[in-house]
Design a protein around this motif. Structure first.
Motif, PDB file in Angstrom:
ATOM      1  N   GLU A 119       0.848  -1.208   0.000  1.00  0.00           N
ATOM      2  CA  GLU A 119       0.000   0.000   0.000  1.00  0.00           C
ATOM      3  C   GLU A 119       0.875   1.246   0.000  1.00  0.00           C
ATOM      4  O   GLU A 119       0.584   2.227  -0.696  1.00  0.00           O
ATOM      5  CB  GLU A 119      -0.913  -0.015   1.235  1.00  0.00           C
ATOM      6  N   GLU A 120       1.962   1.180   0.753  1.00  0.00           N
ATOM      7  CA  GLU A 120       2.830   2.358   0.821  1.00  0.00           C
ATOM      8  C   GLU A 120       3.493   2.655  -0.520  1.00  0.00           C
ATOM      9  O   GLU A 120       3.577   3.807  -0.943  1.00  0.00           O
ATOM     10  CB  GLU A 120       3.901   2.121   1.898  1.00  0.00           C
ATOM     11  N   SER A 121       3.887   1.564  -1.161  1.00  0.00           N
ATOM     12  CA  SER A 121       4.493   1.775  -2.491  1.00  0.00           C
ATOM     13  C   SER A 121       3.471   2.325  -3.464  1.00  0.00           C
ATOM     14  O   SER A 121       3.763   3.214  -4.268  1.00  0.00           O
ATOM     15  CB  SER A 121       5.079   0.452  -3.008  1.00  0.00           C
ATOM     16  N   LEU A 122       2.264   1.794  -3.353  1.00  0.00           N
ATOM     17  CA  LEU A 122       1.202   2.291  -4.250  1.00  0.00           C
ATOM     18  C   LEU A 122       0.846   3.727  -3.940  1.00  0.00           C
ATOM     19  O   LEU A 122       0.544   4.518  -4.845  1.00  0.00           O
ATOM     20  CB  LEU A 122      -0.037   1.411  -4.123  1.00  0.00           C
ATOM     21  N   ARG A 123       0.878   4.102  -2.674  1.00  0.00           N
ATOM     22  CA  ARG A 123       0.588   5.493  -2.347  1.00  0.00           C
ATOM     23  C   ARG A 123       1.656   6.426  -2.904  1.00  0.00           C
ATOM     24  O   ARG A 123       1.347   7.530  -3.329  1.00  0.00           O
ATOM     25  CB  ARG A 123       0.505   5.648  -0.820  1.00  0.00           C
ATOM     26  N   ASN A 124       2.868   5.928  -2.838  1.00  0.00           N
ATOM     27  CA  ASN A 124       3.925   6.758  -3.410  1.00  0.00           C
ATOM     28  C   ASN A 124       3.688   6.984  -4.897  1.00  0.00           C
ATOM     29  O   ASN A 124       3.933   8.062  -5.409  1.00  0.00           O
ATOM     30  CB  ASN A 124       5.294   6.105  -3.176  1.00  0.00           C
TER      31      ASN A 124
END
Length: 727
Positions: free
Chosen positions: A296-301
């Motif tokens: 999720e964090e990578s996708l948010r980035n």
């Protein structure tokens, strides 16, 4: 209070009826009619109400006096006591118009105050007479009426005083006993029954009316209080019912909560059993969650990068539409997740219920079904259904009984409260009665002491009167006009003359006259007693002769019928019924005629002589007969009395037991002949009486108890024949 009120109303009705019989029906009907008219005028109001205010009532209602003057006042006024007092003649005319218009019955006489006139009268000053009007109490506005009726009358001490004052003062005079002397010279008097005094009766009637109105007000107040108490009781009962309803609801809620708690405990145990697998799956889910968070964090980035600047307008619109769809799908996903969790909870409950209750019950039923056969199952099912029906009926009966008991409990509670209230009232009445009794006892003691003092004074006065001796007949008229000094001089002269005859018995003449009068009364009483004694002796002689003649007539009839009945029962025999006397040693036939009949006191009894073998055979007494012959003679005597003085009902117990068949047949025929005028009930073990009987009853002994049953004639004959053969 209600009973006292009813007693007062009954007493008032009696007094009213007695007053109506003494005064006259028309006068009291007129009184009632005037009251109805006045009530109508008050209801109309205005001028009519003023007319009602100017009516003052009857004369008897507007004054009062001492009871000792009732007779004099009533004899003076007469029927004027029931005349109606009004302010003026217009008031009387208006009331009469209304009575005629309403067609009310009765006779009415009005006394208008404006039409009456009375002049001032100079009453004589004497101690032997007082003006009647001075002993009356009344209102000042009625003074003209009272003077018009009672102003010309004096109350005198005696009839002689009334006669002299009527001649000198030209006024009507009357004594306390009701003897009247008119100023014109006429005398009116006689015995007056004070118990039938109209004045006293009307005063009693008025006091009863006042007491009835007070009792009615008190009774209305108690009724109002009772209604308030009943309303409070109803309110309390309603609150109790609501509390009971609320209690039952709370009980149901409590039972439901207990069931829920038990289910929750079962669910908790299930959750405890499935907790470890859940924990292991939770660890795996946490690891997957960490990986997803990193993703999720990578996708948010990536999302933070400004891609919109590189997109065209159509792409931007497509992105907005996809964002909207994402939000909608997220919302739906949340709703689906919550619904899934709710369904999983329900599923867990159902699985818990299935595993813990239903499956266990299924195993038990399967084990029970394996043990019993199909027929046993059907029988057990049917018995269970019947038992369930019976139990349901019992439950309904118990519910009805509970309702009935609740209703009876409420009624008994209410009745107990009413009885408690009534008990308190009775106790208060008892206390009041005790107080009144104590007061009455005190008054009685005072009256007793007063009575003893008065009796002593009376004895002293009677002793002085006896010492005076007999007075001449003209003493009252001879010394009536002498003064007190002259009387004292005469008394001194008489005492001096009497001293000369001190040795003479002063009461000899009185004693002689008294004894002579007693002698005449005793001789007259002796003559009356002798005459009464002679009449009683004559009456006793006549009654004795009538009694003797009645006994002779009855005996002849019974003797004649006895010979006839015995001839019927024993065709070859004969019988005589004789009367025994004390002065004759041999039996004397009643058929012979004596020159002088003996008195009834000389009779000593009755003898019976019979012969069963022939007309010329020897006659035998009762002591010489057998048992069967005695029974036959007794029956003949009973039938002879029945012919002379019939009775409606006869009961015979085995009268044919000692008789032979021929005599049993004769007795049965005689009973059949006499049953037209009387009812005969007989018990028998012989067939002769059955031939002429109308109805048959059999007495049987079963289980040590006697039973009476209606049987036919054939059954009765079989029963008698069986008994005869057995004997």
């Amino acid at each position: 209070i209600q009973q006292n009120h009813n007693m007062l109303i009954e007493e008032k009705a009696k007094k009213d009826q007695l007053l109506r019989s003494m005064v006259g029906k028309t006068i009291l009907n007129g009184r009632d009619s005037v009251r109805k008219v006045l009530q109508l005028l008050r209801e109309k109001g205005g001028r009519d109400e003023a007319v009602a205010k100017n009516y003052y009532g009857m004369l008897i209602e507007n004054f009062d006096c001492g009871k000792e003057f009732y007779t004099a006042v009533e004899m003076t006024a007469g029927n004027k006591l029931f005349h109606h007092i009004v302010e003026n003649d217009k008031v009387g005319t208006r009331i009469l118009q209304e009575m005629n218009r309403m067609k009310l019955p009765g006779e009415v006489t009005f006394m208008p105050i404006n039409r009456l006139f009375s002049k001032e009268i100079a009453y004589p000053e004497t101690q032997d007479a007082i003006p009647m009007i001075s002993r009356l109490t009344y209102e000042n506005k009625h003074e003209i009426v009272m003077r018009f009726i009672f102003g010309k009358t004096l109350i005198c001490r005696s009839l002689e005083v009334a006669t002299s004052l009527a001649r000198t003062s030209h006024l009507d005079c009357i004594t306390l006993d009701g003897d009247q002397v008119s100023h014109k010279g006429s005398l009116t008097g006689g015995y007056f029954d004070s118990r039938r005094s109209r004045l006293e009766l009307h005063k009693t009637h008025s006091s009863l009316m006042t007491e009835i109105s007070e009792q009615k007000q008190l009774l209305d107040g108690h009724h109002q209080k009772l209604n308030e108490v009943e309303s409070q009781i109803n309110q309390i009962v309603g609150e109790m019912q609501r509390a009971e309803t609320k209690n039952s609801k709370n009980k149901d809620t409590f039972d439901k909560m207990k069931t829920d708690i038990r289910l929750l405990k079962d669910e908790l145990s299930t959750i405890e059993r499935s907790r470890q697998p859940k924990e292991r799956s939770s660890v795996s889910h946490e690891s997957s969650l960490n990986s997803m968070e990193s993703l999720e964090e990578s996708l948010r980035n990536e999302l933070q990068q400004d891609l919109l600047t590189h997109l065209s307008v159509n792409d931007q619109q497509e992105v907005d539409r996809l964002n909207d769809e994402i939000r909608q799908l997220t919302t739906k996903n949340k709703e689906a997740f919550s619904r899934r969790m709710h369904l999983e909870a329900q599923k867990n409950k159902l699985e818990n219920l299935l595993n813990n209750n239903l499956c266990r019950r299924k195993d038990e039923l399967e084990a029970a079904l394996q043990e019993i056969s199909v027929e046993d199952r059907k029988q057990k099912l049917e018995s269970e259904r019947q038992e369930m029906t019976v139990i349901g009926g019992r439950i309904d009966d118990v519910n009805e009984q509970i309702k009935t008991l609740d209703e009876s409990l409420e009624s008994m509670t209410k009745k107990q409260r009413e009885l408690q209230i009534e008990l308190e009232k009775k106790k208060s009445d008892e206390r009041d009665t005790i107080e009144r009794i104590n007061e009455d006892s005190k008054d009685l003691e005072k009256m007793t002491s007063k009575q003893s003092v008065l009796s002593k004074k009376t004895e002293e006065c009677m002793r002085k009167i006896r010492e005076l001796g007999t007075l001449p007949g003209d003493a009252e008229t001879k010394y009536a006009n002498l003064g007190l000094k002259q009387l004292y001089k005469k008394l001194q002269q008489c005492n001096q003359e009497l001293q000369k005859y001190s040795h003479v018995n002063k009461k000899a003449l009185d004693q002689y006259l008294d004894f002579s009068e007693k002698k005449e009364k005793l001789l007259q009483r002796k003559a009356d007693l002798d005459a009464g004694h002679r009449s009683i002796v004559d009456l006793m002689t006549a009654l004795e002769q009538r009694k003797y003649e009645a006994i002779q007539v009855t005996f002849r009839q019974v003797s004649m019928f006895f010979g006839e009945v015995f001839k019927r029962l024993v065709p070859s025999g004969r019988a005589h019924l004789d009367m025994k006397t004390e002065d004759v040693s041999h039996h004397e036939s009643q058929s012979q005629n004596n020159s002088g009949p003996p008195t009834f006191d000389n009779f000593s009894g009755v003898s019976i002589r019979v012969s069963f073998t022939g007309v010329n055979a020897e006659m035998k007494d009762m002591q010489q007969l057998s048992g069967g012959q005695k029974s036959l003679v007794a029956l003949a005597f009973i039938f002879a009395i029945q012919k002379c003085d019939p009775a409606p009902f006869y009961l015979f117990d085995e009268i044919d037991q000692a008789l032979d068949p021929q005599h049993r047949k004769a007795v049965a025929d005689m009973i059949h002949e006499l049953c037209k005028d009387a009812q005969f009930i007989t018990t028998t073990f012989r067939p002769e009486l059955l031939e002429t009987a109308d109805k048959f009853y059999g007495v049987k002994f079963r289980n040590r108890i006697s039973h009476i049953e209606v049987v036919s004639k054939d059954e009765a004959q079989d029963f008698v024949e069986d008994d005869t053969q057995h004997v």
